[in-house]
Design an enzyme around this catalytic site. Structure first.
Site, mmCIF file in Angstrom:
data_model
loop_
_atom_site.group_PDB
_atom_site.id
_atom_site.type_symbol
_atom_site.label_atom_id
_atom_site.label_comp_id
_atom_site.label_asym_id
_atom_site.label_seq_id
_atom_site.Cartn_x
_atom_site.Cartn_y
_atom_site.Cartn_z
ATOM 1 C CD GLU A 81 -3.021 1.067 2.226
ATOM 2 O OE1 GLU A 81 -3.422 -0.050 2.567
ATOM 3 O OE2 GLU A 81 -3.507 2.128 2.659
ATOM 4 C CE LYS A 259 -6.609 -1.320 5.144
ATOM 5 N NZ LYS A 259 -5.751 -0.482 4.314
ATOM 6 C CG ASP A 275 0.112 -16.237 11.711
ATOM 7 O OD1 ASP A 275 -0.634 -15.570 10.980
ATOM 8 O OD2 ASP A 275 -0.169 -17.370 12.117
ATOM 9 C CG HIS A 373 -3.782 6.847 -1.102
ATOM 10 N ND1 HIS A 373 -3.143 6.092 -0.153
ATOM 11 C CD2 HIS A 373 -4.458 5.988 -1.880
ATOM 12 C CE1 HIS A 373 -3.425 4.831 -0.350
ATOM 13 N NE2 HIS A 373 -4.218 4.732 -1.400
#
Ligand code: MEV
Length: 418
Positions: A81, A259, A275, A373
């Site tokens: 990202e 998130k 993990d 972004h």
């Protein structure tokens, strides 16, 4: 060593690596490793999972400006990202002069669950398990003398009663200190090994024997003071606080807020071969532990227009076992982080989560995230539209001047140059 490298983002990947390696005094091999030359091979991949046909390279960027518990650290982040690494570095810069991140750690206790069913007298079974606690713990510890020799192993147990649809189930939790391992193997081995004994003690039938990813005995708290992030703009500060309030009250917002935190956390978890799913499951379950899904961070106003943040998150990460050692680039990441314990790694990861959250809300509370972004995303679009790597910076500059980051506009710019 200092994690502050002004203008780091302006360097080429080669120059960035040189700077990092020079600061850490690492070898030439450490350089070739992460750039793929001596790094991950198809043989490595074939050892790790089944039916291997290839592998997926993910970029690793280094977040700069981090100081965690008084020590500077370069943070490798593996993510697809755009903006994540830049945002973490910018946020960390705003805490650097107020001391960076300060953390605490509850210890590395994981829970192993053993589910006992078919009990005629479930409360009696529960009581009997506690009566045999020492014997159960001893049997667990016989499974892993190495862990025990490092001070880890089963330490305690805790028994819960769960009302099922047609019977009461007893669920025994083994509390196991897994030290520098994430712990899944140690915990699962112990949970399986004690199950016959548990059936004998209770007269019931054991079904599940597996660790819980809700690692609520492996919590990191990190706090930091972000120095005057809005240059005294009181309206922006108020927006920031309003945005964080919503994350505590509304699960729809909390999911996105968390998130953003996981953008940082998962990137370091992945870079170190840990993990990601275990950490994410644990974080989201912990976010709902009160019965309502909430933010993993809290934000308060500090002095002189500063903003104080605190994150509280379970982090089951290790430095031994699994891909953390089998993957050469994961090993490289732990070298860059200079971590000798899973505890230090967890403290750094929580700090990155807090920084990431701060950066996300700061952008949302002011200009929004799309401008920064899209500027980064424009690089991908330019490449997709057929630009050569030498043209990409020019195309982004032209698109910025035109004030558009739409694919068709970028394509037109590429065509006009070729
Ligand atoms: C995007 O990946 C993450 C954010 O949506 C997080 C947030 O909304 O706080 C920007």
């Amino acid at each position: 060593m200092t994690s502050r490298i002004p203008g780091f983002y302006k360097l080429s990947p080669e120059q960035r690596l040189d700077k990092i390696l020079a600061n850490l005094e690492l070898s030439e091999e450490d350089k070739t490793m992460v750039r793929g030359q001596n790094g991950f091979t198809i043989q490595d991949a074939d050892r790790m999972i089944e039916n291997v046909v290839g592998y997926l390279p993910v970029p690793i960027g280094i977040a700069v400006n981090f100081k965690v518990d008084g020590e500077d650290v370069f943070v490798p982040m593996a993510t697809e990202e755009p903006s994540v690494v830049a945002a973490a570095s910018n946020a960390a810069k705003m805490t650097y002069h107020t001391g960076g991140f300060t953390t605490s750690y509850t210890g590395s206790i994981m829970r192993g669950q053993v589910q006992i069913t078919n009990l005629k007298a479930p409360y009696e079974a529960l009581a009997r398990i506690y009566e045999h606690k020492e014997e159960i713990i001893q049997l667990c510890n016989e499974q892993d003398p190495t862990l025990v020799s490092f001070g880890g192993g089963a330490k305690d147990l805790d028994v819960q009663m769960i009302q099922g649809d047609d019977e009461k189930m007893v669920v025994m939790h083994l509390l196991i200190d897994t030290k520098d391992a994430m712990g899944a193997n140690a915990v699962n081995t112990m949970a399986e090994a004690v199950s016959p004994l548990i059936e004998t003690i209770t007269g019931g039938k054991v079904v599940l024997r597996i660790l819980s990813n809700l690692a609520d005995r492996r919590i990191v708290r990190a706090r930091a003071t972000f120095e005057d992030p809005f240059q005294g703009d009181e309206a922006a500060i108020a927006n920031f606080m309003r945005a964080t309030e919503l994350a505590n009250l509304d699960p729809y917002r909390a999911a996105t807020h968390n998130k953003g935190i996981m953008n940082g956390i998962s990137a370091v978890v992945l870079a170190t071969g840990n993990d990601t799913r275990a950490v994410e499951a644990g974080a989201h379950a912990y976010a709902s532990i009160s019965g309502r899904y909430k933010s993993l961070t809290q934000w308060e106003l500090g002095e002189n227009n500063s903003i104080i943040g605190m994150i509280e998150v379970p982090l089951a990460v290790g430095l031994i076992g699994g891909a953390t050692q089998a993957h050469p680039v994961a090993k490289w990441s732990t070298k860059i982080l200079q971590v000798k314990t899973a505890e230090r790694l967890a403290r750094i990861i929580a700090s990155v989560g807090l920084a990431q959250n701060f950066a996300g809300i700061k952008a949302l509370a002011s200009e929004g995230i799309q401008r920064g972004h899209m500027k980064l995303h424009a690089r991908n679009m330019a490449a997709m539209a057929g630009a050569s790597s030498g043209q990409i910076d020019k195309i982004v500059e032209l698109a910025t001047k035109k004030g558009t980051f739409r694919f068709d506009d970028i394509k037109a710019i590429v065509q006009s140059l070729n």
